[in-house]
Design an enzyme around this catalytic site. Structure first.
Site, PDB file in Angstrom:
ATOM      1  N   CYS A   2       0.843  -1.193   0.000  1.00 32.05           N
ATOM      2  CA  CYS A   2       0.000   0.000   0.000  1.00 32.05           C
ATOM      3  C   CYS A   2       0.882   1.248   0.000  1.00 32.05           C
ATOM      4  O   CYS A   2       1.911   1.303   0.667  1.00 32.05           O
ATOM      5  CB  CYS A   2      -0.944   0.115   1.180  1.00 32.05           C
ATOM      6  SG  CYS A   2      -2.117  -1.233   1.287  1.00 32.05           S
ATOM      7  N   ARG A  27       3.934  -0.227  -4.756  1.00 31.38           N
ATOM      8  CA  ARG A  27       3.715  -0.770  -3.416  1.00 31.38           C
ATOM      9  C   ARG A  27       2.410  -1.566  -3.313  1.00 31.38           C
ATOM     10  O   ARG A  27       2.126  -2.185  -2.293  1.00 31.38           O
ATOM     11  CB  ARG A  27       3.692   0.366  -2.388  1.00 31.38           C
ATOM     12  CG  ARG A  27       4.959   1.203  -2.374  1.00 31.38           C
ATOM     13  CD  ARG A  27       4.834   2.319  -1.384  1.00 31.38           C
ATOM     14  NE  ARG A  27       4.654   1.803  -0.049  1.00 31.38           N
ATOM     15  CZ  ARG A  27       5.630   1.471   0.779  1.00 31.38           C
ATOM     16  NH1 ARG A  27       6.875   1.617   0.403  1.00 31.38           N
ATOM     17  NH2 ARG A  27       5.366   1.003   1.973  1.00 31.38           N
ATOM     18  N   TRP A  75      -2.719  -2.771  -1.631  1.00 31.11           N
ATOM     19  CA  TRP A  75      -2.385  -4.185  -1.800  1.00 31.11           C
ATOM     20  C   TRP A  75      -3.209  -4.901  -0.737  1.00 31.11           C
ATOM     21  O   TRP A  75      -2.946  -4.756   0.465  1.00 31.11           O
ATOM     22  CB  TRP A  75      -0.896  -4.420  -1.570  1.00 31.11           C
ATOM     23  CG  TRP A  75      -0.451  -5.817  -1.919  1.00 31.11           C
ATOM     24  CD1 TRP A  75      -0.096  -6.288  -3.148  1.00 31.11           C
ATOM     25  CD2 TRP A  75      -0.329  -6.929  -1.012  1.00 31.11           C
ATOM     26  NE1 TRP A  75       0.235  -7.623  -3.070  1.00 31.11           N
ATOM     27  CE2 TRP A  75       0.102  -8.044  -1.780  1.00 31.11           C
ATOM     28  CE3 TRP A  75      -0.543  -7.106   0.342  1.00 31.11           C
ATOM     29  CZ2 TRP A  75       0.331  -9.292  -1.227  1.00 31.11           C
ATOM     30  CZ3 TRP A  75      -0.321  -8.359   0.899  1.00 31.11           C
ATOM     31  CH2 TRP A  75       0.121  -9.430   0.123  1.00 31.11           C
ATOM     32  N   ASN A  99      -1.636   2.108   5.657  1.00 33.17           N
ATOM     33  CA  ASN A  99      -0.716   1.084   5.158  1.00 33.17           C
ATOM     34  C   ASN A  99      -0.308   0.249   6.359  1.00 33.17           C
ATOM     35  O   ASN A  99       0.183   0.807   7.338  1.00 33.17           O
ATOM     36  CB  ASN A  99       0.510   1.760   4.524  1.00 33.17           C
ATOM     37  CG  ASN A  99       1.636   0.780   4.254  1.00 33.17           C
ATOM     38  OD1 ASN A  99       1.401  -0.391   4.015  1.00 33.17           O
ATOM     39  ND2 ASN A  99       2.861   1.262   4.298  1.00 33.17           N
ATOM     40  N   GLY A 100      -0.534  -1.061   6.298  1.00 34.23           N
ATOM     41  CA  GLY A 100      -0.157  -1.928   7.418  1.00 34.23           C
ATOM     42  C   GLY A 100      -1.304  -2.828   7.814  1.00 34.23           C
ATOM     43  O   GLY A 100      -2.246  -3.028   7.042  1.00 34.23           O
ATOM     44  N   GLU A 478      17.824 -17.465  -7.655  1.00 39.04           N
ATOM     45  CA  GLU A 478      17.373 -16.130  -8.043  1.00 39.04           C
ATOM     46  C   GLU A 478      16.800 -16.137  -9.466  1.00 39.04           C
ATOM     47  O   GLU A 478      15.795 -15.478  -9.739  1.00 39.04           O
ATOM     48  CB  GLU A 478      18.544 -15.136  -7.903  1.00 39.04           C
ATOM     49  CG  GLU A 478      18.247 -13.722  -8.320  1.00 39.04           C
ATOM     50  CD  GLU A 478      17.082 -13.067  -7.601  1.00 39.04           C
ATOM     51  OE1 GLU A 478      16.546 -13.629  -6.635  1.00 39.04           O
ATOM     52  OE2 GLU A 478      16.681 -11.982  -8.030  1.00 39.04           O
ATOM     53  N   LYS A 482      13.015 -14.940 -10.320  1.00 35.03           N
ATOM     54  CA  LYS A 482      12.790 -13.834 -11.255  1.00 35.03           C
ATOM     55  C   LYS A 482      11.825 -14.260 -12.341  1.00 35.03           C
ATOM     56  O   LYS A 482      10.888 -13.555 -12.670  1.00 35.03           O
ATOM     57  CB  LYS A 482      14.144 -13.436 -11.854  1.00 35.03           C
ATOM     58  CG  LYS A 482      14.434 -12.028 -12.123  1.00 35.03           C
ATOM     59  CD  LYS A 482      14.733 -11.096 -11.000  1.00 35.03           C
ATOM     60  CE  LYS A 482      13.937 -11.195  -9.773  1.00 35.03           C
ATOM     61  NZ  LYS A 482      14.461 -10.528  -8.629  1.00 35.03           N
ATOM     62  N   GLU A 485       8.117 -14.834 -10.960  1.00 35.35           N
ATOM     63  CA  GLU A 485       7.347 -13.696 -10.449  1.00 35.35           C
ATOM     64  C   GLU A 485       6.866 -12.758 -11.549  1.00 35.35           C
ATOM     65  O   GLU A 485       5.841 -12.106 -11.378  1.00 35.35           O
ATOM     66  CB  GLU A 485       8.114 -12.937  -9.367  1.00 35.35           C
ATOM     67  CG  GLU A 485       9.284 -12.120  -9.838  1.00 35.35           C
ATOM     68  CD  GLU A 485       9.931 -11.316  -8.723  1.00 35.35           C
ATOM     69  OE1 GLU A 485       9.234 -10.779  -7.863  1.00 35.35           O
ATOM     70  OE2 GLU A 485      11.179 -11.227  -8.723  1.00 35.35           O
ATOM     71  N   HIS A 501      17.182 -37.402  -7.502  1.00 35.41           N
ATOM     72  CA  HIS A 501      16.516 -37.919  -6.298  1.00 35.41           C
ATOM     73  C   HIS A 501      15.027 -37.612  -6.320  1.00 35.41           C
ATOM     74  O   HIS A 501      14.388 -37.608  -5.272  1.00 35.41           O
ATOM     75  CB  HIS A 501      17.195 -37.354  -5.048  1.00 35.41           C
ATOM     76  CG  HIS A 501      18.626 -37.765  -4.955  1.00 35.41           C
ATOM     77  ND1 HIS A 501      19.010 -39.043  -4.603  1.00 35.41           N
ATOM     78  CD2 HIS A 501      19.778 -37.101  -5.253  1.00 35.41           C
ATOM     79  CE1 HIS A 501      20.324 -39.134  -4.654  1.00 35.41           C
ATOM     80  NE2 HIS A 501      20.818 -37.977  -5.058  1.00 35.41           N
ATOM     81  N   LYS A 600       6.023  -4.161  -3.957  1.00 39.22           N
ATOM     82  CA  LYS A 600       7.467  -4.008  -3.809  1.00 39.22           C
ATOM     83  C   LYS A 600       7.935  -4.201  -2.372  1.00 39.22           C
ATOM     84  O   LYS A 600       8.945  -4.832  -2.127  1.00 39.22           O
ATOM     85  CB  LYS A 600       7.849  -2.612  -4.315  1.00 39.22           C
ATOM     86  CG  LYS A 600       9.331  -2.330  -4.291  1.00 39.22           C
ATOM     87  CD  LYS A 600      10.026  -3.041  -5.413  1.00 39.22           C
ATOM     88  CE  LYS A 600      11.516  -2.833  -5.397  1.00 39.22           C
ATOM     89  NZ  LYS A 600      12.176  -3.910  -6.161  1.00 39.22           N
TER      90      LYS A 600
END
Ligand code: F6R
Length: 605
Positions: A2, A27, A75, A99-100, A478, A482, A485, A501, A600
């Site tokens: 947010c 965000r 978000w 936000n939170g 990584e 990448k 996402e 395995h 983000k």
């Protein structure tokens, strides 16, 4: 998660809010809304599901001059993505954005008998109704009564309908920066929304209340006394937060990596060796520790995995990497001889912050590697090594990863020198190798068209696998993150030797396998694993050094990276893996910079 913004002053607030929300959109981008005092001195709210662009359309009808308002890009945490759940929320004389997460919203709902009154499913509406119930016409006094009732993380901007032209803001954990300029008062979740107006700002201190008017901005402590927070200055400008001709922030940020590397490394070199005296980091913390615990999330954690693979064999002390959200609950073995290295681009990731706090509580020294100056993690750490990547806007982290690695490599070198595991001559060679990666990264960026072409066979596949051994395995993690996402192709990384395995059962005709084989010592072992997947029909993209002997037909495509020392191949590889993900997303026509479900800065648990 947010983005919030508030502005009061002589400028056209509609533009300030909408432009600010566009900057903050990374965000969260499920829904967006604004509230403002109209010419009638009443509070008006406009909100919608979808991105800021849709809010902008909705606001096109506003003809009047607005000079005071607040804006939010969401978000979703509590409650689905609906217009009712979008912010701002209103209750009586209170209009609020948040936000939170308010963790005790159930309890507050019961205590204030709100169940029947709630229109949305959000914790924010509960907070707004609680504040309205407490409100007696004096915003500061009411906020002082309100704040102790809240559990959780929050930053709020609030309008009281009987105080036109004023905005109140407060925070706990969730970030909030503010500035008073000749163009009025502005507050936002981060600096990207502030820098078009000023370079001087303050980080709103936790548990303090900000009162903003067009002429002044004042901060009050819990007793109502005015305080003067430290004024900080940002060292980047608006250009850094713009695309500057690139189609996406991600591509721009990939291109910025060589400069970000130079900015992070060069100011800290003295006679060719890492020197942290300007950062105030004493050698003692490197000399005294008997173990290292690295904690971080996502990409930052992957940088930690790379560092670990070099640190432990070199330093001969235990080095453990933990996912921050797990570390908190695993009763970790941490004591006063532990050096905790905390890595975070944003400096606000809530799990990483909690891991930092736990490490400190258990007696560890905390050294953080952080990109955002003045962020909560930076402020709460014993020592900070700032990376100088500038703002990273694309949700997928690129340049922040490279500079986190650069900072970690410098820590490794300094520590090896302090602990007698490297001579000064070795240290100079190590740092010279680190500087050599910069042209290597540049050369890979220049080859982006070649990478775009080879990504084509990947884009219609549901799965991809990344394999490698040792350091190559750490890099693979990584690469897989990448790709998944931003392209939504399911991708996983495996230690190449581990494939047989179980996972090799998934390798069938044309299944893409990105194989990393850049470690000379174990090159032939990895190549054997490549043969195993090739024999089962995989479509193999092999990444190997320029001089590596690769048999004809072993791979469908071979990407050659410059011949660097094994420890340093991660840097050009990072560029290749980022470009693979970027072009896969682009070719699939997806939103590269704002992939679904993500935000983000992850400021909720
Ligand atoms: C992936 C990505 C995330 C972040 C993670 C930690 O591209 O960006 O995995 O790395 O959320 O964020 P910071 O570094 O801000 O703590």
């Amino acid at each position: 998660m947010c983005g919030i913004i508030g502005y009061t002053g002589p400028l056209a607030a509609k533009n300030v809010l909408l432009n600010g929300l566009s900057q903050l959109e990374y965000r969260g981008y499920d829904s967006a809304g604004i509230a403002f005092f109209g010419a009638d001195q009443k509070v008006h709210v406009l909100k919608t599901v979808g991105k800021v662009a849709r809010l902008r359309d909705l606001c096109a009808g506003i003809q009047e001059e607005i000079h005071c308002g607040i804006g939010h890009t969401r978000w979703a945490t509590h409650g689905g993505v609906t217009a009712e759940n979008a912010h701002p929320h209103q209750a009586g004389r209170v209009t609020m954005i948040h936000n939170g997460i308010i963790e005790n919203y159930h309890q507050l709902t019961a205590d204030f008998e709100l169940e029947e009154k709630l229109i949305s499913q959000t914790d924010t509406e509960v907070a707004a109704r609680v504040l309205d119930a407490l409100y007696d016409g004096d915003p500061l006094a009411s906020l002082r009564r309100f704040q102790p009732l809240l559990k959780g993380s929050y930053s709020f901007c609030i309008l009281f309908s009987d105080h036109p032209g004023e905005i109140y803001a407060l925070r706990n954990v969730s970030p909030l920066v503010a500035a008073y300029t000749h163009s009025g008062s502005i507050v936002a979740s981060d600096l990207t929304a502030l820098i078009p107006y000023t370079k001087k700002y303050v980080v709103v201190p936790e548990d303090r209340v900000v009162k903003m008017t067009p002429y002044r901005m004042a901060f009050y402590d819990e007793n109502g006394h005015e305080i003067q927070p430290e004024i900080l200055e940002v060292n980047w400008d608006t250009d850094a937060a713009m695309k500057n001709g690139f189609p996406h922030f991600m591509l721009k940020e990939i291109h910025e990596q060589p400069d970000a590397m130079k900015n992070t490394i060069l100011p800290r070199l003295t006679r060719g060796l890492p020197d942290f005296s300007e950062d105030g980091i004493p050698d003692q913390i490197f000399a005294d520790c008997s173990q290292i615990r690295i904690v971080a999330c996502g990409t930052a954690m992957h940088a930690g995995m790379v560092a670990r693979a070099i640190m432990e064999p070199l330093l001969r002390i235990p080095v453990l990497v933990s996912v921050a959200s797990e570390f908190r609950y695993e009763d970790p073995l941490v004591d006063s001889r532990t050096l905790a290295i905390v890595i975070s681009q944003s400096g606000e990731t809530i799990d990483t912050l909690a891991a930092l706090r736990l490490s400190k509580k258990l007696g560890a020294s905390v050294l953080s590697v952080v990109n955002v100056k003045g962020s909560t993690i930076a402020r709460e750490s014993d020592y900070v090594l700032y990376t100088h990547a500038g703002p990273e806007i694309a949700v997928a982290s690129t340049k922040a990863y490279s500079v986190q690695l650069a900072a970690l490599y410098m820590i490794i070198c300094r520590m090896a020198l302090v602990r007698g595991k490297m001579t000064e001559q070795d240290g100079c060679a190590f740092m010279s190798d680190l500087l050599d990666v910069i042209p290597a990264m540049e050369s890979m960026i220049q080859r982006k068209e070649e990478i775009r072409q080879l990504v084509r066979p990947l884009v219609d596949k549901p799965d991809a696998f990344f394999i490698g051994r040792n350091l190559d395995y750490a890099f693979s993690l990584e690469g897989a993150l990448k790709l998944k996402e931003i392209s939504y192709i399911h991708a996983d990384a495996y230690a190449a030797g581990e494939l047989k395995h179980g996972t090799i059962a998934l390798i069938a005709d044309q299944v893409p396998v990105v194989a990393l084989a850049t470690q000379d010592r174990i090159f032939s072992k990895t190549i054997s694993n490549v043969r195993e997947v090739k024999a089962r029909g995989a479509y193999v993209i092999l990444i190997a050094k320029e001089s590596a002997a690769v048999d004809e037909g072993l791979a469908d495509v071979c990407i050659r990276i410059p011949d660097l020392h094994d420890r340093f191949t991660v840097f050009p590889i990072a560029v290749v893996l980022q470009l693979i993900a970027y072009y896969a997303s682009l070719l699939k026509g997806l939103d590269v910079d704002q992939p679904r479900n993500l935000a983000k800065s992850v400021t909720v648990e």
